[in-house]
Motif scaffolding. Structure first.
Motif, PDB file in Angstrom:
ATOM      1  N   PRO A 133       1.574   4.154   3.189  1.00 52.70           N
ATOM      2  CA  PRO A 133       1.200   5.097   3.681  1.00 52.70           C
ATOM      3  C   PRO A 133       0.663   5.347   5.244  1.00 52.70           C
ATOM      4  N   LEU A 134       0.849   6.377   5.837  1.00 56.06           N
ATOM      5  CA  LEU A 134       0.545   6.462   7.332  1.00 56.06           C
ATOM      6  C   LEU A 134      -0.828   5.691   7.724  1.00 56.06           C
ATOM      7  N   ASP A 135      -1.912   5.980   6.949  1.00 57.95           N
ATOM      8  CA  ASP A 135      -3.175   5.496   7.421  1.00 57.95           C
ATOM      9  C   ASP A 135      -3.117   3.910   7.325  1.00 57.95           C
ATOM     10  N   VAL A 136      -2.424   3.311   6.335  1.00 61.07           N
ATOM     11  CA  VAL A 136      -2.248   1.847   6.217  1.00 61.07           C
ATOM     12  C   VAL A 136      -1.482   1.403   7.290  1.00 61.07           C
ATOM     13  N   ARG A 137      -0.389   2.188   7.620  1.00 69.04           N
ATOM     14  CA  ARG A 137       0.575   1.567   8.589  1.00 69.04           C
ATOM     15  C   ARG A 137      -0.139   1.509  10.037  1.00 69.04           C
ATOM     16  N   ASN A 176       4.702  -0.972  -0.068  1.00 65.02           N
ATOM     17  CA  ASN A 176       3.945  -1.850   0.433  1.00 65.02           C
ATOM     18  C   ASN A 176       2.660  -1.346   0.805  1.00 65.02           C
ATOM     19  N   ASP A 177       1.846  -0.624  -0.130  1.00 64.13           N
ATOM     20  CA  ASP A 177       0.873   0.194   0.013  1.00 64.13           C
ATOM     21  C   ASP A 177      -0.569  -0.456  -0.360  1.00 64.13           C
ATOM     22  N   ASP A 178      -0.448  -1.833  -0.286  1.00 63.61           N
ATOM     23  CA  ASP A 178      -1.615  -2.572  -0.814  1.00 63.61           C
ATOM     24  C   ASP A 178      -2.114  -2.307  -2.132  1.00 63.61           C
ATOM     25  N   LYS A 179      -1.440  -1.655  -3.120  1.00 60.43           N
ATOM     26  CA  LYS A 179      -1.802  -1.384  -4.221  1.00 60.43           C
ATOM     27  C   LYS A 179      -0.703  -2.333  -5.413  1.00 60.43           C
TER      28      LYS A 179
END
Length: 197
Positions: A133-137, A176-179
């Motif tokens: 996701p953009l915010d994670v990036r 790779n979304d930390d989930k």
């Protein structure tokens, strides 16, 4: 030999995914690192870059003047296109030679942020897109590169091909979304690729 491309926008975590494949014994070609090497060492390309961007493209010691080239090309779409059009064919040749040198591997990976933009996806048998996701990036990039501002990061992302477009064009997606765990996703693809060779 099966050639697998791996791509995704800045901050998605391509490098960590590639490290996991490397642990499994798969050779990984890092296009960004090799592009820098080629720009330093390929005499024909050095001449082309000097002709296109002037003698300032290299220092007096013959080193690539990355600061000058980045400043010249990054804010000028035509110059950026020219830079890429000169560099990408030489990197393509370098990749071909590298594949020859890794014939004993079951398959190889080529990591490239600009896989679709540079048309190098055409050399690949299949493409993996790493997605986040953009915010994670943005959070990852700001932690990794504290000298960048959020505006810098958003400008870089805006210049890259839209993530949805990449996902549509790929055969495989690693989230790779930390989930979701990365290792099971990599192992599953590794088994699929091995079954094809």
């Amino acid at each position: 030999m099966l050639k697998i491309g791996i791509t995704g926008g800045i901050g998605v975590g391509k490098s960590i995914v590639c490290r996991l494949f490397a642990i499994l014994g798969i050779p990984v070609y890092d296009a960004d690192t090799r592009a820098k090497w080629v720009m330093h060492n390929d005499q024909a390309l050095k001449e082309e870059l000097t002709e296109a961007f002037g003698p300032e493209a290299y220092t007096e010691a013959g080193e690539l003047n990355r600061t000058y080239l980045a400043k010249t090309a990054f804010h000028n779409p035509q110059k950026l296109e020219l830079l890429n059009s000169l560099v990408h064919p030489h990197v393509g040749n370098d990749f071909t030679n590298w594949v020859e040198a890794n014939q004993s591997a079951p398959y190889v990976l080529k990591e490239a942020a600009l896989m679709f933009e540079s048309e190098s996806w055409r050399q690949m048998d299949e493409i993996i897109v790493v997605s986040a996701p953009l915010d994670v990036r943005i959070k990852r990039i700001l932690q990794r590169d504290p000298h960048r501002t959020q505006e810098d990061v958003e400008a870089i992302i805006a210049k890259q091909l839209d993530e949805d477009e990449k996902m549509v064009r790929a055969q495989h997606i690693i989230y790779n979304d930390d989930k979701q765990l990365l290792i099971p996703q990599v192992l599953k693809l590794h088994e699929q690729f091995l079954s094809k060779v």
